[in-house]
Design a protein around this motif. Structure first.
Motif, mmCIF file in Angstrom:
data_model
loop_
_atom_site.group_PDB
_atom_site.id
_atom_site.type_symbol
_atom_site.label_atom_id
_atom_site.label_comp_id
_atom_site.label_asym_id
_atom_site.label_seq_id
_atom_site.Cartn_x
_atom_site.Cartn_y
_atom_site.Cartn_z
ATOM 1 N N ALA A 102 40.487 72.589 -37.922
ATOM 2 C CA ALA A 102 41.589 71.311 -39.014
ATOM 3 C C ALA A 102 42.466 71.216 -38.031
ATOM 4 O O ALA A 102 42.665 69.693 -37.947
ATOM 5 C CB ALA A 102 41.460 71.565 -40.169
ATOM 6 N N LEU A 103 42.946 72.070 -37.250
ATOM 7 C CA LEU A 103 44.568 70.800 -36.583
ATOM 8 C C LEU A 103 44.477 70.772 -35.779
ATOM 9 O O LEU A 103 44.520 69.381 -35.115
ATOM 10 C CB LEU A 103 46.059 72.248 -36.569
ATOM 11 C CG LEU A 103 46.048 73.191 -38.379
ATOM 12 C CD1 LEU A 103 47.276 73.970 -37.519
ATOM 13 C CD2 LEU A 103 46.681 71.089 -38.544
ATOM 14 N N ALA A 104 43.269 71.502 -34.908
ATOM 15 C CA ALA A 104 42.548 70.656 -33.300
ATOM 16 C C ALA A 104 42.302 69.174 -34.139
ATOM 17 O O ALA A 104 42.767 68.404 -33.155
ATOM 18 C CB ALA A 104 42.055 71.593 -32.801
ATOM 19 N N LEU A 105 40.883 69.168 -35.053
ATOM 20 C CA LEU A 105 41.046 67.578 -35.015
ATOM 21 C C LEU A 105 42.277 66.715 -35.692
ATOM 22 O O LEU A 105 42.039 65.084 -35.183
ATOM 23 C CB LEU A 105 39.426 67.957 -35.984
ATOM 24 C CG LEU A 105 37.790 68.051 -35.366
ATOM 25 C CD1 LEU A 105 37.260 68.877 -36.676
ATOM 26 C CD2 LEU A 105 37.524 67.688 -33.744
ATOM 27 N N LEU A 106 42.507 67.068 -36.600
ATOM 28 C CA LEU A 106 43.519 66.396 -36.878
ATOM 29 C C LEU A 106 44.354 65.446 -36.193
ATOM 30 O O LEU A 106 44.886 64.329 -35.747
ATOM 31 C CB LEU A 106 44.253 66.925 -38.095
ATOM 32 C CG LEU A 106 43.804 67.333 -39.303
ATOM 33 C CD1 LEU A 106 44.173 67.903 -40.040
ATOM 34 C CD2 LEU A 106 43.427 65.485 -39.971
ATOM 35 N N THR A 107 44.621 66.794 -34.646
ATOM 36 C CA THR A 107 45.769 65.979 -33.590
ATOM 37 C C THR A 107 44.648 65.301 -33.198
ATOM 38 O O THR A 107 45.314 64.278 -33.265
ATOM 39 C CB THR A 107 46.045 67.383 -33.080
ATOM 40 O OG1 THR A 107 47.197 67.845 -33.805
ATOM 41 C CG2 THR A 107 47.297 66.335 -32.096
ATOM 42 N N HIS A 108 43.895 65.597 -32.300
ATOM 43 C CA HIS A 108 42.606 64.195 -31.842
ATOM 44 C C HIS A 108 42.627 63.213 -32.677
ATOM 45 O O HIS A 108 43.046 62.236 -32.230
ATOM 46 C CB HIS A 108 40.681 64.613 -31.865
ATOM 47 C CG HIS A 108 40.150 64.076 -31.630
ATOM 48 N ND1 HIS A 108 40.134 63.749 -30.247
ATOM 49 C CD2 HIS A 108 39.402 63.779 -32.584
ATOM 50 C CE1 HIS A 108 39.261 62.486 -29.695
ATOM 51 N NE2 HIS A 108 38.823 62.687 -31.172
ATOM 52 N N GLY A 109 42.179 62.695 -34.056
ATOM 53 C CA GLY A 109 42.479 61.990 -34.896
ATOM 54 C C GLY A 109 43.497 61.084 -35.382
ATOM 55 O O GLY A 109 43.586 60.124 -34.608
ATOM 56 N N PHE A 110 44.701 61.655 -34.994
ATOM 57 C CA PHE A 110 46.205 61.048 -35.196
ATOM 58 C C PHE A 110 46.365 60.988 -33.530
ATOM 59 O O PHE A 110 47.398 59.768 -33.726
ATOM 60 C CB PHE A 110 46.629 61.572 -35.734
ATOM 61 C CG PHE A 110 46.632 61.423 -37.265
ATOM 62 C CD1 PHE A 110 46.461 60.218 -38.282
ATOM 63 C CD2 PHE A 110 46.550 63.205 -38.328
ATOM 64 C CE1 PHE A 110 45.891 60.638 -39.265
ATOM 65 C CE2 PHE A 110 45.888 62.738 -39.500
ATOM 66 C CZ PHE A 110 45.815 61.560 -39.838
ATOM 67 N N ASP A 111 46.685 61.552 -32.798
ATOM 68 C CA ASP A 111 47.752 60.682 -31.671
ATOM 69 C C ASP A 111 46.115 60.344 -30.837
ATOM 70 O O ASP A 111 46.482 60.003 -29.759
ATOM 71 C CB ASP A 111 47.080 62.376 -30.678
ATOM 72 C CG ASP A 111 48.249 63.069 -31.036
ATOM 73 O OD1 ASP A 111 49.234 62.967 -31.854
ATOM 74 O OD2 ASP A 111 48.717 64.802 -31.020
ATOM 75 N N ASP A 112 44.905 60.878 -30.682
ATOM 76 C CA ASP A 112 44.010 59.944 -29.784
ATOM 77 C C ASP A 112 42.928 58.694 -30.437
ATOM 78 O O ASP A 112 43.054 57.570 -29.094
ATOM 79 C CB ASP A 112 42.882 61.067 -29.175
ATOM 80 C CG ASP A 112 43.267 62.370 -28.712
ATOM 81 O OD1 ASP A 112 44.682 62.552 -28.126
ATOM 82 O OD2 ASP A 112 42.954 63.608 -28.640
ATOM 83 N N LEU A 113 42.748 59.104 -31.299
ATOM 84 C CA LEU A 113 42.180 57.649 -32.406
ATOM 85 C C LEU A 113 43.633 57.371 -32.837
ATOM 86 O O LEU A 113 42.545 56.197 -33.456
ATOM 87 C CB LEU A 113 40.600 58.192 -32.934
ATOM 88 C CG LEU A 113 39.560 59.107 -32.445
ATOM 89 C CD1 LEU A 113 39.540 60.413 -33.374
ATOM 90 C CD2 LEU A 113 39.811 58.880 -31.134
ATOM 91 N N CYS A 114 44.307 57.517 -33.329
ATOM 92 C CA CYS A 114 44.923 56.542 -34.049
ATOM 93 C C CYS A 114 44.996 56.257 -35.364
ATOM 94 O O CYS A 114 45.128 55.042 -35.586
ATOM 95 C CB CYS A 114 45.859 55.049 -32.853
ATOM 96 S SG CYS A 114 45.840 55.366 -31.216
ATOM 97 N N LEU A 115 44.488 57.521 -35.839
ATOM 98 C CA LEU A 115 43.882 57.375 -37.640
ATOM 99 C C LEU A 115 44.638 56.531 -38.659
ATOM 100 O O LEU A 115 45.790 57.519 -37.867
ATOM 101 C CB LEU A 115 42.802 58.348 -37.943
ATOM 102 C CG LEU A 115 41.462 58.254 -36.906
ATOM 103 C CD1 LEU A 115 40.900 59.728 -37.564
ATOM 104 C CD2 LEU A 115 40.787 57.870 -37.331
ATOM 105 N N ARG A 116 44.578 55.906 -38.799
ATOM 106 C CA ARG A 116 45.922 55.727 -40.128
ATOM 107 C C ARG A 116 45.644 56.834 -41.531
ATOM 108 O O ARG A 116 46.749 56.864 -41.928
ATOM 109 C CB ARG A 116 45.893 54.277 -41.542
ATOM 110 C CG ARG A 116 45.857 53.204 -40.109
ATOM 111 C CD ARG A 116 45.506 51.758 -41.315
ATOM 112 N NE ARG A 116 44.620 51.564 -41.511
ATOM 113 C CZ ARG A 116 43.408 52.065 -42.917
ATOM 114 N NH1 ARG A 116 44.795 52.000 -43.452
ATOM 115 N NH2 ARG A 116 43.065 51.573 -42.952
#
Length: 183
Positions: free
Chosen positions: A118-132
Motif C-alpha cells: 500500500a505504501l509503495a502504491l500511495l507513494t507512486h500515486g502522490f509522488d509520480d502521478l500527483c494524485l489529489r
C-alpha cells in the motif's frame, strides 16, 4: 516497484493462474463475494482489471512477489485504479482521484506485506502521478483491511449500507500524505 520484501509488477495475462489460485480461497474472498470464485469468474475479473488499468496512465493493478527468496512466491495483488461504482467519483469529471485495494494469500496475512505494498502504491500515486486523493473501501466487519488502511495513513470518512451490507470508505489526501511523510 521494489519494496523491502516485495517486487510489484504490472498485472498481465501471465498472472491469471496466480489470480485463479488466490480467488479459489474462500477466506481471501469472504469480504468481497462471500465465497470462492470459479476460474471462469476470475478470468472475467482479470479482464476487467486489465481494462481498468488501461484507463489512466500510471494507474492499474500490480502483482506482488516476495523477492530475495528462491521460489519467489506470489503474495497477491494491489491496485491504484480509477474509482468505480455508482457512488464513486468518475475519473473523467474528477481527475486526480484513485481507488486503492489489495488481495493477499492468507499465508501472507498479518506480516505487514499489505501495508508495505500500500505504501509503495500511495507513494507512486502522490509522488509520480500527483494524485489529489486516494480512497479505499471495505466491509465494515473487515477489521483487517481497515487496519491496513489506517497503517497506510488513510482516515475513515464515511459508512453506508451497500448492496452487500455495511461498508466503510477511507481516504488519504495529497496534503495529509505529504504532511505525514515530509516531517
Amino acid at each position: 516497484m521494489l519494496t523491502e520484501r516485495l517486487e510489484l509488477i504490472p498485472l498481465a495475462d501471465e498472472h491469471l493462474d496466480e489470480e485463479i489460485g488466490l480467488d479459489a480461497d474462500p477466506e481471501v474472498t469472504h469480504y468481497v463475494w462471500g465465497r470462492a470464485r470459479t476460474a471462469d469468474e476470475v478470468r472475467e475479473s482479470h479482464a476487467q482489471r486489465l481494462d481498468r488499468g488501461r484507463q489512466v496512465d500510471g494507474l492499474g493493478f500490480w502483482v506482488g512477489f516476495l523477492h530475495g527468496e528462491p521460489d519467489r512466491p506470489f503474495v497477491g495483488w494491489w491496485c491504484l485504479a480509477p474509482p468505480h461504482g455508482s457512488d464513486q467519483p468518475d475519473w473523467r469529471t474528477s481527475p486526480g482521484v484513485a481507488e486503492f485495494g489489495y488481495r493477499l494469500h492468507t499465508r501472507f496475512w498479518r506480516q505487514g506485506l499489505a501495508t508495505e505494498g500500500a505504501l509503495a502504491l500511495l507513494t507512486h500515486g502522490f509522488d509520480d502521478l500527483c494524485l489529489r486523493r486516494v480512497i479505499a473501501h471495505a466491509m465494515r466487519d473487515n477489521v483487517g483491511s481497515q487496519g491496513v488502511m489506517r497503517s497506510a495513513g488513510m482516515t475513515r470518512m464515511r459508512s453506508w449500507v451497500g448492496e452487500d451490507g455495511p461498508e466503510v470508505e477511507y481516504e488519504v489526501t495529497r496534503h495529509a500524505w505529504f504532511s505525514r511523510h515530509l516531517t
